[in-house]
Design a protein around this motif. Sequence first.
Motif, PDB file in Angstrom:
ATOM      1  N   MET A   1      17.834   9.724   4.512  1.00 41.40           N
ATOM      2  CA  MET A   1      17.429   8.784   3.725  1.00 41.40           C
ATOM      3  C   MET A   1      16.268   8.153   4.534  1.00 41.40           C
ATOM      4  N   PHE A   2      15.065   8.301   3.487  1.00 34.66           N
ATOM      5  CA  PHE A   2      13.974   7.633   4.100  1.00 34.66           C
ATOM      6  C   PHE A   2      12.686   7.808   3.148  1.00 34.66           C
ATOM      7  N   LYS A   3      11.824   6.398   3.504  1.00 34.47           N
ATOM      8  CA  LYS A   3      11.038   5.685   2.787  1.00 34.47           C
ATOM      9  C   LYS A   3       9.790   6.298   2.708  1.00 34.47           C
ATOM     10  N   TYR A   4       9.150   5.449   1.522  1.00 32.65           N
ATOM     11  CA  TYR A   4       8.062   5.332   1.489  1.00 32.65           C
ATOM     12  C   TYR A   4       6.706   4.961   0.129  1.00 32.65           C
ATOM     13  N   LYS A   5       5.855   5.215   0.182  1.00 30.63           N
ATOM     14  CA  LYS A   5       5.243   4.078  -0.859  1.00 30.63           C
ATOM     15  C   LYS A   5       5.232   4.824  -2.004  1.00 30.63           C
ATOM     16  N   ASP A   6       5.631   4.209  -3.128  1.00 32.07           N
ATOM     17  CA  ASP A   6       4.988   4.213  -4.291  1.00 32.07           C
ATOM     18  C   ASP A   6       3.948   3.840  -4.848  1.00 32.07           C
ATOM     19  N   TYR A   7       2.650   4.826  -4.505  1.00 30.17           N
ATOM     20  CA  TYR A   7       1.225   4.700  -4.798  1.00 30.17           C
ATOM     21  C   TYR A   7       1.165   4.048  -6.182  1.00 30.17           C
ATOM     22  N   GLU A   8       1.652   4.647  -7.291  1.00 28.18           N
ATOM     23  CA  GLU A   8       1.033   4.529  -8.922  1.00 28.18           C
ATOM     24  C   GLU A   8       2.418   3.589  -9.088  1.00 28.18           C
ATOM     25  N   GLU A   9       3.395   2.158  -8.377  1.00 31.61           N
ATOM     26  CA  GLU A   9       3.921   1.321  -8.709  1.00 31.61           C
ATOM     27  C   GLU A   9       3.335   0.054  -7.703  1.00 31.61           C
ATOM     28  N   TYR A  10       1.791   0.357  -7.441  1.00 30.44           N
ATOM     29  CA  TYR A  10       1.349  -0.757  -6.626  1.00 30.44           C
ATOM     30  C   TYR A  10       1.779  -1.051  -4.966  1.00 30.44           C
ATOM     31  N   SER A  11       2.036   0.818  -4.509  1.00 32.38           N
ATOM     32  CA  SER A  11       2.470   0.643  -2.695  1.00 32.38           C
ATOM     33  C   SER A  11       3.404  -0.077  -2.686  1.00 32.38           C
ATOM     34  N   GLN A  13       7.451   0.002  -2.056  1.00 31.02           N
ATOM     35  CA  GLN A  13       8.400   0.561  -0.646  1.00 31.02           C
ATOM     36  C   GLN A  13       9.537   0.796  -1.315  1.00 31.02           C
ATOM     37  N   LYS A  14       9.909   2.456  -1.406  1.00 32.47           N
ATOM     38  CA  LYS A  14      10.960   3.065  -2.446  1.00 32.47           C
ATOM     39  C   LYS A  14      11.943   4.518  -1.187  1.00 32.47           C
ATOM     40  N   GLU A  15      13.907   4.027  -1.421  1.00 33.24           N
ATOM     41  CA  GLU A  15      14.129   4.658  -0.516  1.00 33.24           C
ATOM     42  C   GLU A  15      14.446   5.819  -1.197  1.00 33.24           C
ATOM     43  N   MET A  16      14.136   7.378  -0.753  1.00 26.59           N
ATOM     44  CA  MET A  16      14.523   8.353  -0.915  1.00 26.59           C
ATOM     45  C   MET A  16      15.593   8.878  -0.494  1.00 26.59           C
ATOM     46  N   THR A  17      16.677  10.168  -1.170  1.00 26.23           N
ATOM     47  CA  THR A  17      17.514  11.059   0.108  1.00 26.23           C
ATOM     48  C   THR A  17      17.423  12.524  -0.948  1.00 26.23           C
TER      49      THR A  17
END
Length: 51
Positions: A1-11, A13-17
């Motif tokens: 799992m890692f974290k990233y910024k979703d720039y479509e939703e105003y930066s 932070q989300k997690e993805m696996t």
Amino acid sequence: MFKYKDYEEYSKQKEMTFDACKFIRRFVQHILPSVSSRFDIIALCQTLTKR
């Protein structure tokens, strides 16, 4: 799992696996400049998952 910024939703932070091969494939796309090298890594992941 890692974290990233979703720039479509105003930066936000989300997690993805991912499974290991999918993560390596995405990581290599950003690192390796050669197209043939990318296919080599993808082929390696496919052979490892067939076992």
